[in-house]
Design a protein around this motif. Sequence first.
Motif, PDB file in Angstrom:
ATOM      1  N   TRP A   1      -0.001   7.368   8.636  1.00 25.79           N
ATOM      2  CA  TRP A   1       0.952   7.911   9.604  1.00 25.79           C
ATOM      3  C   TRP A   1       2.083   8.611   8.864  1.00 25.79           C
ATOM      4  CZ3 TRP A   1       0.388   7.473  14.966  1.00 25.79           C
ATOM      5  CH2 TRP A   1      -0.678   6.669  15.387  1.00 25.79           C
ATOM      6  N   GLN A   2       2.337   9.843   9.284  1.00 24.65           N
ATOM      7  CA  GLN A   2       3.385  10.650   8.668  1.00 24.65           C
ATOM      8  C   GLN A   2       4.644  10.621   9.527  1.00 24.65           C
ATOM      9  OE1 GLN A   2       2.795  12.014   5.623  1.00 24.65           O
ATOM     10  NE2 GLN A   2       0.816  10.987   5.805  1.00 24.65           N
ATOM     11  N   VAL A   3       5.810  10.575   8.864  1.00 27.03           N
ATOM     12  CA  VAL A   3       7.086  10.650   9.566  1.00 27.03           C
ATOM     13  C   VAL A   3       7.472  12.128   9.666  1.00 27.03           C
ATOM     14  CG1 VAL A   3       9.526  10.001   9.559  1.00 27.03           C
ATOM     15  CG2 VAL A   3       7.789   8.385   8.715  1.00 27.03           C
ATOM     16  N   ILE A   4       7.546  12.642  10.896  1.00 31.02           N
ATOM     17  CA  ILE A   4       7.867  14.051  11.101  1.00 31.02           C
ATOM     18  C   ILE A   4       9.013  14.157  12.099  1.00 31.02           C
ATOM     19  CG2 ILE A   4       5.458  14.716  10.684  1.00 31.02           C
ATOM     20  CD1 ILE A   4       5.250  15.215  13.740  1.00 31.02           C
ATOM     21  N   THR A   5       9.502  15.371  12.292  1.00 34.43           N
ATOM     22  CA  THR A   5      10.518  15.657  13.302  1.00 34.43           C
ATOM     23  C   THR A   5       9.860  16.466  14.411  1.00 34.43           C
ATOM     24  OG1 THR A   5      12.269  15.689  11.629  1.00 34.43           O
ATOM     25  CG2 THR A   5      12.758  16.708  13.746  1.00 34.43           C
ATOM     26  N   ASN A   6       9.932  15.975  15.643  1.00 32.44           N
ATOM     27  CA  ASN A   6       9.254  16.653  16.746  1.00 32.44           C
ATOM     28  C   ASN A   6      10.085  17.821  17.284  1.00 32.44           C
ATOM     29  OD1 ASN A   6      11.270  15.466  18.297  1.00 32.44           O
ATOM     30  ND2 ASN A   6       9.939  13.847  19.102  1.00 32.44           N
ATOM     31  N   ALA A   7       9.593  18.447  18.331  1.00 32.80           N
ATOM     32  CA  ALA A   7      10.256  19.627  18.891  1.00 32.80           C
ATOM     33  C   ALA A   7      11.637  19.312  19.447  1.00 32.80           C
ATOM     34  CB  ALA A   7       9.372  20.232  19.990  1.00 32.80           C
ATOM     35  N   GLN A   8      11.880  18.061  19.827  1.00 35.14           N
ATOM     36  CA  GLN A   8      13.193  17.661  20.358  1.00 35.14           C
ATOM     37  C   GLN A   8      14.176  17.293  19.241  1.00 35.14           C
ATOM     38  OE1 GLN A   8      10.219  16.335  21.664  1.00 35.14           O
ATOM     39  NE2 GLN A   8      10.305  17.943  23.228  1.00 35.14           N
ATOM     40  N   GLY A   9      13.718  17.381  17.991  1.00 31.41           N
ATOM     41  CA  GLY A   9      14.595  17.053  16.871  1.00 31.41           C
ATOM     42  C   GLY A   9      14.644  15.568  16.556  1.00 31.41           C
ATOM     43  N   HIS A  10      13.732  14.781  17.124  1.00 34.05           N
ATOM     44  CA  HIS A  10      13.689  13.338  16.891  1.00 34.05           C
ATOM     45  C   HIS A  10      12.575  12.999  15.897  1.00 34.05           C
ATOM     46  CE1 HIS A  10      15.372  13.031  21.255  1.00 34.05           C
ATOM     47  NE2 HIS A  10      16.327  13.294  20.380  1.00 34.05           N
ATOM     48  N   ARG A  11      12.821  11.977  15.109  1.00 30.11           N
ATOM     49  CA  ARG A  11      11.785  11.535  14.181  1.00 30.11           C
ATOM     50  C   ARG A  11      10.690  10.787  14.927  1.00 30.11           C
ATOM     51  NH1 ARG A  11      14.342   8.354   9.255  1.00 30.11           N
ATOM     52  NH2 ARG A  11      15.126   7.142  11.007  1.00 30.11           N
ATOM     53  N   CYS A  12       9.454  10.990  14.504  1.00 32.11           N
ATOM     54  CA  CYS A  12       8.336  10.286  15.113  1.00 32.11           C
ATOM     55  C   CYS A  12       7.235  10.089  14.078  1.00 32.11           C
ATOM     56  CB  CYS A  12       7.801  11.039  16.336  1.00 32.11           C
ATOM     57  SG  CYS A  12       7.009  12.608  15.959  1.00 32.11           S
ATOM     58  N   LEU A  13       6.280   9.236  14.410  1.00 32.43           N
ATOM     59  CA  LEU A  13       5.099   9.009  13.577  1.00 32.43           C
ATOM     60  C   LEU A  13       3.956   9.842  14.120  1.00 32.43           C
ATOM     61  CD1 LEU A  13       5.164   5.112  13.159  1.00 32.43           C
ATOM     62  CD2 LEU A  13       5.869   6.817  11.478  1.00 32.43           C
ATOM     63  N   ARG A  14       3.174  10.448  13.222  1.00 35.58           N
ATOM     64  CA  ARG A  14       2.029  11.254  13.664  1.00 35.58           C
ATOM     65  C   ARG A  14       0.792  10.902  12.859  1.00 35.58           C
ATOM     66  NH1 ARG A  14       0.538  17.282  15.431  1.00 35.58           N
ATOM     67  NH2 ARG A  14       1.640  16.546  17.279  1.00 35.58           N
ATOM     68  N   GLN A  15      -0.331  10.841  13.566  1.00 40.42           N
ATOM     69  CA  GLN A  15      -1.638  10.623  12.963  1.00 40.42           C
ATOM     70  C   GLN A  15      -2.629  11.556  13.624  1.00 40.42           C
ATOM     71  OE1 GLN A  15      -3.574   9.783  10.522  1.00 40.42           O
ATOM     72  NE2 GLN A  15      -3.806   7.559  10.690  1.00 40.42           N
ATOM     73  N   GLN A  16      -3.586  12.082  12.835  1.00 37.34           N
ATOM     74  CA  GLN A  16      -4.591  12.993  13.362  1.00 37.34           C
ATOM     75  C   GLN A  16      -5.988  12.516  12.977  1.00 37.34           C
ATOM     76  OE1 GLN A  16      -3.395  16.851  11.774  1.00 37.34           O
ATOM     77  NE2 GLN A  16      -2.509  17.423  13.746  1.00 37.34           N
ATOM     78  N   TRP A  17      -6.944  12.811  13.856  1.00 38.37           N
ATOM     79  CA  TRP A  17      -8.354  12.511  13.586  1.00 38.37           C
ATOM     80  C   TRP A  17      -9.200  13.714  13.993  1.00 38.37           C
ATOM     81  CZ3 TRP A  17      -5.064   9.138  16.031  1.00 38.37           C
ATOM     82  CH2 TRP A  17      -4.833   7.900  15.411  1.00 38.37           C
ATOM     83  N   LYS A  18     -10.219  14.007  13.200  1.00 38.29           N
ATOM     84  CA  LYS A  18     -11.224  14.997  13.570  1.00 38.29           C
ATOM     85  C   LYS A  18     -12.381  14.262  14.233  1.00 38.29           C
ATOM     86  CE  LYS A  18     -10.012  19.176  11.994  1.00 38.29           C
ATOM     87  NZ  LYS A  18     -10.022  20.416  12.829  1.00 38.29           N
TER      88      LYS A  18
ATOM     89  N   GLY B   1       0.804  -1.208   0.000  1.00 37.47           N
ATOM     90  CA  GLY B   1       0.000   0.000   0.000  1.00 37.47           C
ATOM     91  C   GLY B   1       0.840   1.261   0.000  1.00 37.47           C
ATOM     92  N   ASN B   2       0.177   2.378   0.133  1.00 37.82           N
ATOM     93  CA  ASN B   2       0.812   3.680   0.107  1.00 37.82           C
ATOM     94  C   ASN B   2       0.764   4.274   1.509  1.00 37.82           C
ATOM     95  OD1 ASN B   2       1.703   6.251  -0.335  1.00 37.82           O
ATOM     96  ND2 ASN B   2       0.290   6.721  -1.994  1.00 37.82           N
ATOM     97  N   ALA B   3       1.917   4.669   2.031  1.00 37.52           N
ATOM     98  CA  ALA B   3       1.969   5.192   3.399  1.00 37.52           C
ATOM     99  C   ALA B   3       1.302   6.557   3.500  1.00 37.52           C
ATOM    100  CB  ALA B   3       3.422   5.283   3.856  1.00 37.52           C
ATOM    101  N   ASP B   4       1.302   7.322   2.418  1.00 36.00           N
ATOM    102  CA  ASP B   4       0.774   8.689   2.457  1.00 36.00           C
ATOM    103  C   ASP B   4      -0.709   8.723   2.075  1.00 36.00           C
ATOM    104  OD1 ASP B   4       3.278   9.831   3.153  1.00 36.00           O
ATOM    105  OD2 ASP B   4       3.906   9.562   1.091  1.00 36.00           O
ATOM    106  N   THR B   5      -1.500   7.920   2.736  1.00 40.17           N
ATOM    107  CA  THR B   5      -2.936   7.920   2.500  1.00 40.17           C
ATOM    108  C   THR B   5      -3.651   7.733   3.831  1.00 40.17           C
ATOM    109  OG1 THR B   5      -4.772   6.847   1.353  1.00 40.17           O
ATOM    110  CG2 THR B   5      -2.987   5.422   2.076  1.00 40.17           C
ATOM    111  N   SER B   6      -4.848   8.262   3.903  1.00 41.44           N
ATOM    112  CA  SER B   6      -5.644   8.090   5.125  1.00 41.44           C
ATOM    113  C   SER B   6      -6.622   6.941   4.997  1.00 41.44           C
ATOM    114  CB  SER B   6      -6.436   9.379   5.412  1.00 41.44           C
ATOM    115  OG  SER B   6      -7.281   9.694   4.317  1.00 41.44           O
TER     116      SER B   6
END
Length: 221
Positions: A127-144, A76-81
């Motif tokens: 899930w998106q791969v982002i860099t958090n405030a501490q400069g570490h990579r993490c996974l993020r997901q959001q829901w409304k 599958g594609n990681a950049d999909t909801s």
Amino acid sequence: MPLSVGYAPTARTLSSLRVWHLRSQAQHARPQQLCGCHRHKRQLSVKAQGREDGEFGARDPTAGEIGSGFGLKPLGNADTSHVIRVPEGMKKHLGLAAKKCVPCEAGKAKALTDVEVNSIRNQTPGWQVITNAQGHRCLRQQWKVKNFKAGLEVFERIGKIAEQEGHHPDLHLEGYNTVAVDLSTHSVGGLTENDFVMASKINLLDFTDLQQKKKARTYFF
């Protein structure tokens, strides 16, 4: 050739019967000649049962096929909801959701390289791969969600899995109806397989009863 009762065959008749019998035996002994369409079907059947090299079953992929990354595409594609849910009976046998998080304190959790992250994230769509405030990579997901109370219920459902796995995400309620979840492994300062296992298990949760329903659009002509 049937003979009636009381009939006495002549020598000529017996000779004809003998010839007919020999021809019938020869016809059955000779292999049947197939027409073009049947011959083609038989060839397809042989090819389906065996490989060209004479071996049966699946073959190993070639070097070119491995290099094309064909094995990653079905994940599958990681950049999909949009998440395709597998049948209930298959969940315990398939993918990351079937795994357990390993203890981070015991040093068993290893930080993933960029190549490993890009490969494994295909199993955690949305899930998106982002860099958090501490400069570490993490996974993020959001829901409304519908409201503040629905956001707390999302936390409750995710929290049950986190307790079972011993791997706890950072939970955020932004505004009053936006739930955000961050996954990372603090002991390594980045991403491990544990984070993707948790993301995969969270993807199995159903939040549709807590999310806002889209209003049907009305068109006037």
